[in-house]
Design an enzyme around this catalytic site. Structure first.
Site: not given
Length: 303
Positions: A86, A190
């Site tokens: 991430s 996400h």
């Protein structure tokens, strides 16, 4: 073959930067980054409580700053591959020379603010599923309208969606899942809920002039090695609204012949996954400067 990895949001804990500021030059670097992005990183990394550093706009630059400080403290090394989970991808991009450290901090500050703004539109969250088979779990999540936002390997999947969808998951777990654990994050990262942040980042990266990576850069979009700086930046932008496929990254590490994996500060999460998924690979989480000697020894042995 050594892999260097950087963790994502949720790895931070109160006071975790405190021992790092004793290293020569670290406080000055952190101060310069703080001035550049208008955020007191030293305060948040040493004095702020858990709620304050859970704020997306704070957590993300704090993690990138910590990762870069600890990676620099390892010395001049040449890993076989670099990757980040991430927001850790921005740490990885800076470490491998795609963008400079200052640009990385400016970009992650904009990323954190944009994602916090997107998260405020709808009440959303994320939850880790313990146990279960991905082939059973993923269709079940999609049936509930949830996104498998992190497919981390070693049997770990993180679901993301609205609070109502997450409540439905708690009441209707996929077969084989023992427990659903709510994560201390402030949105459904996400997923499609982050689409507004993508648009903001597309504008933010226009000022960057990316270089090609000095070391193999493995993207968590699909576990593929990315050869050009332009593509790294494109993937960093789109990644905020797409699932993290850390499972595929670890498969790539294995195909490359990884023998050791070091996770920069605040390490622990990715080494935990590697211990379960990459059998026989030596792992080390750099949590404090006390871990640096062991990390350097691992570097000498495996790179």
């Amino acid at each position: 073959m050594l892999v260097l990895v950087a963790p994502g949001q949720g790895a931070q804990t109160p006071g975790f930067l405190t021992p790092w500021l004793d290293l020569p030059g670290a406080a000055d670097r952190l101060g310069a980054w703080s001035d550049a992005i208008g955020l007191d990183l030293a305060h948040y990394g040493t004095q702020a409580d858990a709620d304050a550093i859970r704020d997306t706009a704070v957590a993300q630059p704090l993690l990138v700053a910590a990762g870069l400080l600890s990676a620099a403290a390892l010395g001049d090394i040449a890993p076989g591959a670099v990757a980040g989970h991430s927001v850790g991808e921005i740490t990885a991009a800076a470490y491998t020379g795609v963008i400079g450290d200052d640009d990385a901090l400016r970009l992650v500050r904009k990323r954190g603010l944009a994602m916090a703004e997107a998260a405020a539109v709808t009440e959303t969250g994320m939850a880790a599923l313990l146990g279960g088979d991905p082939e059973v779990t993923v269709p079940h999540l999609e049936k509930l309208g949830l996104t498998p936002a992190n497919v981390n390997g070693a049997g770990q999947i993180v679901a993301a969606g609205t609070k109502e969808q997450l409540a439905a998951l708690e009441a209707d777990k996929p077969e084989g899942v023992r427990k659903v654990v709510a994560l201390k994050v402030a949105g459904a990262f996400h997923t499609r809920h982050m689409a507004p942040a993508v648009a903001q980042l597309e504008e933010a990266v226009k000022v960057l002039t990316p270089a090609d990576p000095k070391f193999t850069y493995v993207s968590n979009r699909d576990g593929k090695a990315v050869a050009t700086g332009v593509e790294v930046i494109e993937r960093l932008v789109g990644q905020v609204a797409n699932p993290v496929r850390w499972d595929l990254c670890m498969e790539t590490f294995q195909e490359m012949g990884v023998t050791a994996l070091i996770e920069v500060c605040p390490g622990g999460t990715l080494t935990g996954l590697a211990k379960r998924a990459l059998k026989g690979v030596k792992t080390l989480a750099v949590k404090t400067p006390d871990d640096l000697d062991a990390a350097r020894a691992l570097v000498a042995e495996h790179s």
